[in-house]
Design a protein around this motif. Structure first.
Motif, PDB file in Angstrom:
ATOM      1  N   HIS A 181       0.755  -1.262   0.021  1.00 68.31           N
ATOM      2  CA  HIS A 181       0.095   0.082  -0.032  1.00 68.31           C
ATOM      3  C   HIS A 181       0.682   1.310  -0.073  1.00 68.31           C
ATOM      4  N   MET A 182       2.008   1.363   0.688  1.00 68.97           N
ATOM      5  CA  MET A 182       2.733   2.322   0.695  1.00 68.97           C
ATOM      6  C   MET A 182       3.673   2.700  -0.713  1.00 68.97           C
ATOM      7  N   GLU A 183       3.766   1.550  -1.302  1.00 72.97           N
ATOM      8  CA  GLU A 183       4.479   1.559  -2.644  1.00 72.97           C
ATOM      9  C   GLU A 183       3.279   2.318  -3.777  1.00 72.97           C
ATOM     10  N   SER A 184       2.035   1.759  -3.493  1.00 67.99           N
ATOM     11  CA  SER A 184       1.150   1.962  -4.604  1.00 67.99           C
ATOM     12  C   SER A 184       0.426   3.381  -4.634  1.00 67.99           C
ATOM     13  N   ALA A 185      -0.021   3.705  -3.178  1.00 71.75           N
ATOM     14  CA  ALA A 185      -0.994   4.594  -2.599  1.00 71.75           C
ATOM     15  C   ALA A 185      -0.014   5.804  -2.028  1.00 71.75           C
ATOM     16  N   HIS A 186       1.085   5.532  -1.653  1.00 74.05           N
ATOM     17  CA  HIS A 186       1.561   6.614  -0.699  1.00 74.05           C
ATOM     18  C   HIS A 186       2.977   6.846  -1.242  1.00 74.05           C
ATOM     19  N   VAL A 190       7.157   7.526   0.856  1.00 73.29           N
ATOM     20  CA  VAL A 190       8.380   6.832   0.591  1.00 73.29           C
ATOM     21  C   VAL A 190       9.552   7.940  -0.027  1.00 73.29           C
ATOM     22  N   ASP A 191       8.877   8.924  -0.765  1.00 71.40           N
ATOM     23  CA  ASP A 191       9.912   9.940  -0.996  1.00 71.40           C
ATOM     24  C   ASP A 191      10.312  10.838   0.164  1.00 71.40           C
ATOM     25  N   ARG A 192       9.401  11.112   1.041  1.00 70.85           N
ATOM     26  CA  ARG A 192       9.911  11.787   2.417  1.00 70.85           C
ATOM     27  C   ARG A 192      10.972  10.944   3.262  1.00 70.85           C
ATOM     28  N   LEU A 193      10.664   9.517   3.132  1.00 70.77           N
ATOM     29  CA  LEU A 193      11.562   8.684   3.893  1.00 70.77           C
ATOM     30  C   LEU A 193      12.907   8.711   3.063  1.00 70.77           C
ATOM     31  N   ALA A 194      12.801   8.634   2.018  1.00 69.33           N
ATOM     32  CA  ALA A 194      14.173   8.549   1.141  1.00 69.33           C
ATOM     33  C   ALA A 194      15.106   9.883   1.369  1.00 69.33           C
ATOM     34  N   GLY A 204      19.122   6.771  -7.563  1.00 64.08           N
ATOM     35  CA  GLY A 204      18.487   5.488  -8.083  1.00 64.08           C
ATOM     36  C   GLY A 204      16.832   5.480  -7.646  1.00 64.08           C
ATOM     37  N   ARG A 205      16.571   4.193  -7.752  1.00 62.66           N
ATOM     38  CA  ARG A 205      14.898   4.080  -7.376  1.00 62.66           C
ATOM     39  C   ARG A 205      14.849   3.652  -5.784  1.00 62.66           C
ATOM     40  N   VAL A 206      14.169   4.252  -5.133  1.00 59.56           N
ATOM     41  CA  VAL A 206      14.145   3.923  -3.550  1.00 59.56           C
ATOM     42  C   VAL A 206      12.620   3.245  -3.548  1.00 59.56           C
ATOM     43  N   ARG A 207      12.556   1.908  -2.960  1.00 55.38           N
ATOM     44  CA  ARG A 207      11.423   1.321  -2.773  1.00 55.38           C
ATOM     45  C   ARG A 207      11.424   0.879  -1.111  1.00 55.38           C
ATOM     46  N   PRO A 208      10.364   0.758  -0.432  1.00 59.25           N
ATOM     47  CA  PRO A 208      10.003   0.229   0.773  1.00 59.25           C
ATOM     48  C   PRO A 208      10.455  -1.263   0.648  1.00 59.25           C
ATOM     49  N   LEU A 209      11.161  -1.789   1.725  1.00 57.92           N
ATOM     50  CA  LEU A 209      11.362  -3.151   1.641  1.00 57.92           C
ATOM     51  C   LEU A 209      11.169  -3.665   2.931  1.00 57.92           C
ATOM     52  N   GLY A 210      10.664  -3.119   3.810  1.00 54.40           N
ATOM     53  CA  GLY A 210      10.105  -4.060   5.057  1.00 54.40           C
ATOM     54  C   GLY A 210       9.638  -2.824   6.256  1.00 54.40           C
ATOM     55  N   LEU A 211       8.970  -3.383   7.047  1.00 58.26           N
ATOM     56  CA  LEU A 211       8.528  -2.550   8.161  1.00 58.26           C
ATOM     57  C   LEU A 211       8.133  -3.450   9.472  1.00 58.26           C
TER      58      LEU A 211
END
Length: 264
Positions: A181-186, A190-194, A204-211
């Motif tokens: 959900h974080m990847e698709s809708a928020h 992710v950008d703020r975390l990056a 490069g490309r920053v993706r959520p990996l885990g929580l």
């Protein structure tokens, strides 16, 4: 312990990987590796495992008593997203397989079901298969000799007592849905975390990996390879309310975590 070092222990990581793994692969010399849908840590430090009913392995285990059959149980923790390298960690549990007497199976199944109501338990010792796609299983027990986990940080082994003292992450069952959900809708989140990452890792490309209860993990994919980074919470959290607050604090949103501005 400082915020920068807050992370799951090795034992917690292994317990969480075990809880998340839908199926584990069981390897025994001379027999094709087989998937085991049940791999449950018992209170004595052994694992209850399912193997095909009436198969070669089940017969070998019975014939090898009381010495048991050397085996390795492998569990793979996959990322919830289709990443360039989807494997987050691997767990290898080495030991010896032993037969579970029929008089003990029902009690063991009840115990497992009370802690993990896995639907595959209904396929254990429940009669002959009714077709090629209808598998039946028998229960065996893996007495553990060693436990090793490997991920992007390296490999580490732990003792069975450490494993018994640890617990899976409280959010492991919901983590995949949240990360997706974080990847698709928020993507804004992710950008703020990056933006918290060192400058060298923002290319490069920053993706959520885990929580997990200790923080958020990001995967940076660029031409130089893959880099995993943990952004830790100020302190571990134990429920959804605490998790939501910790993420908002991590994003730098003090008024979104329950604080209110003073009225003039």
């Amino acid at each position: 312990m400082t915020a920068a070092t807050i992370a799951p222990t090795t034992a917690e990581r292994i317990r969480t990987a075990c809880a998340r793994a839908g199926g584990a692969m069981l390897a025994v010399e001379g027999i094709d590796a087989a998937e085991s849908p049940v791999h449950h840590l018992l209170h004595d430090g052994s694992f209850a495992i399912t193997v095909p009913l009436g198969g070669t392995l089940a017969g070998r285990v019975v014939a090898a008593e009381p010495a048991g059959v050397p085996a390795v149980l492998e569990m793979t923790d996959y990322a919830p997203l289709p990443l360039r390298e989807p494997v987050r960690s691997l767990v290898w549990i080495r030991g010896r397989l032993h037969h579970v007497p029929g008089t003990e199976v029902a009690a063991m199944l009840d115990l497992i079901a009370s802690e993990d109501p896995n639907p595959a338990l209904l396929q254990v010792n429940s009669g002959p298969a009714r077709g090629d796609g209808d598998l039946r299983y028998t229960l065996v027990r893996l007495e553990v000799d060693s436990v090793v986990v490997a991920d992007s940080t390296g490999a580490e082994s732990i003792g069975v007592s450490e494993l018994l003292d640890a617990r899976p992450d409280p959010f492991c069952a919901m983590e995949a849905c949240w990360v997706q959900h974080m990847e698709s809708a928020h993507r804004d989140v992710v950008d703020r975390l990056a933006s918290r990452l060192p400058m060298a890792l923002r290319r490069g490309r920053v993706r959520p990996l885990g929580l997990d209860r200790y923080g958020v993990r990001l995967r940076v994919e660029n031409e130089e390879g893959d880099h995993d980074v943990r952004l830790p919470f100020a302190k571990p959290v134990d429920d959804v309310t605490g998790l939501s607050q910790a993420i908002r604090v991590l994003l730098g949103c003090p008024f979104l975590n329950g604080l209110r501005a003073r009225r003039p």
